[in-house]
Scaffold this motif. Sequence first.
Motif, mmCIF file in Angstrom:
data_model
loop_
_atom_site.group_PDB
_atom_site.id
_atom_site.type_symbol
_atom_site.label_atom_id
_atom_site.label_comp_id
_atom_site.label_asym_id
_atom_site.label_seq_id
_atom_site.Cartn_x
_atom_site.Cartn_y
_atom_site.Cartn_z
ATOM 1 N N GLY A 112 0.807 -1.209 0.000
ATOM 2 C CA GLY A 112 0.000 0.000 0.000
ATOM 3 C C GLY A 112 0.841 1.259 0.000
ATOM 4 O O GLY A 112 0.405 2.303 0.432
ATOM 5 N N LYS A 113 2.061 1.160 -0.483
ATOM 6 C CA LYS A 113 2.937 2.324 -0.559
ATOM 7 C C LYS A 113 2.277 3.420 -1.387
ATOM 8 O O LYS A 113 1.487 3.148 -2.275
ATOM 9 C CB LYS A 113 4.270 1.945 -1.184
ATOM 10 C CG LYS A 113 5.086 0.992 -0.339
ATOM 11 C CD LYS A 113 6.354 0.630 -1.055
ATOM 12 C CE LYS A 113 7.142 -0.386 -0.269
ATOM 13 N NZ LYS A 113 8.308 -0.854 -1.010
ATOM 14 N N TYR A 114 2.639 4.637 -1.107
ATOM 15 C CA TYR A 114 2.062 5.787 -1.787
ATOM 16 C C TYR A 114 2.843 6.082 -3.063
ATOM 17 O O TYR A 114 4.049 6.252 -3.026
ATOM 18 C CB TYR A 114 2.094 7.002 -0.861
ATOM 19 C CG TYR A 114 1.529 8.237 -1.483
ATOM 20 C CD1 TYR A 114 0.160 8.469 -1.469
ATOM 21 C CD2 TYR A 114 2.352 9.164 -2.092
ATOM 22 C CE1 TYR A 114 -0.373 9.600 -2.036
ATOM 23 C CE2 TYR A 114 1.826 10.306 -2.659
ATOM 24 C CZ TYR A 114 0.466 10.518 -2.635
ATOM 25 O OH TYR A 114 -0.051 11.633 -3.204
ATOM 26 N N VAL A 124 -6.137 5.102 5.999
ATOM 27 C CA VAL A 124 -6.638 5.135 4.621
ATOM 28 C C VAL A 124 -6.710 3.726 4.047
ATOM 29 O O VAL A 124 -7.703 3.344 3.422
ATOM 30 C CB VAL A 124 -5.764 6.055 3.737
ATOM 31 C CG1 VAL A 124 -6.108 5.894 2.264
ATOM 32 C CG2 VAL A 124 -5.921 7.511 4.158
ATOM 33 N N MET A 125 -5.666 2.933 4.255
ATOM 34 C CA MET A 125 -5.668 1.558 3.740
ATOM 35 C C MET A 125 -6.787 0.723 4.356
ATOM 36 O O MET A 125 -7.431 -0.061 3.673
ATOM 37 C CB MET A 125 -4.303 0.900 3.972
ATOM 38 C CG MET A 125 -3.195 1.462 3.109
ATOM 39 S SD MET A 125 -3.561 1.419 1.334
ATOM 40 C CE MET A 125 -3.807 -0.327 1.072
ATOM 41 N N THR A 126 -7.026 0.892 5.648
ATOM 42 C CA THR A 126 -8.116 0.174 6.301
ATOM 43 C C THR A 126 -9.463 0.549 5.678
ATOM 44 O O THR A 126 -10.287 -0.319 5.392
ATOM 45 C CB THR A 126 -8.125 0.465 7.815
ATOM 46 O OG1 THR A 126 -6.890 -0.013 8.368
ATOM 47 C CG2 THR A 126 -9.292 -0.201 8.518
ATOM 48 N N ALA A 127 -9.662 1.839 5.453
ATOM 49 C CA ALA A 127 -10.917 2.303 4.845
ATOM 50 C C ALA A 127 -11.066 1.773 3.427
ATOM 51 O O ALA A 127 -12.144 1.313 3.035
ATOM 52 C CB ALA A 127 -10.976 3.832 4.860
ATOM 53 N N ILE A 128 -9.995 1.813 2.639
ATOM 54 C CA ILE A 128 -10.046 1.314 1.263
ATOM 55 C C ILE A 128 -10.370 -0.173 1.255
ATOM 56 O O ILE A 128 -11.219 -0.633 0.484
ATOM 57 C CB ILE A 128 -8.717 1.593 0.532
ATOM 58 C CG1 ILE A 128 -8.574 3.083 0.246
ATOM 59 C CG2 ILE A 128 -8.634 0.782 -0.767
ATOM 60 C CD1 ILE A 128 -7.207 3.482 -0.276
ATOM 61 N N CYS A 129 -9.707 -0.936 2.109
ATOM 62 C CA CYS A 129 -9.946 -2.381 2.169
ATOM 63 C C CYS A 129 -11.389 -2.684 2.554
ATOM 64 O O CYS A 129 -12.021 -3.576 1.981
ATOM 65 C CB CYS A 129 -8.983 -3.048 3.128
ATOM 66 S SG CYS A 129 -7.286 -3.087 2.527
#
Length: 78
Positions: A34-36, A56-61
Amino acid sequence: MVKEGFGIAGSDLSIGADILIRAAISDGLADVSGKYFNNDSAPSCGASNPADVGAVMTAICKIASQALQSIGISVGST
């Protein structure tokens, strides 16, 4: 919105959506962290903050998982 934000016309949004879905469910990308990445500018302050990136990654997942489950694709726990 793309024209207003970036000064150029945008393309078909389904192209980006397809890329995100493939990234979410592809075995070949399972180890990607999940690198930017942004080839248009330097990372924002939030992109450098591990807590922000994690949130952000948690929300996207969660959103991706819900969307995939709504069309019958199981992706495991979120």
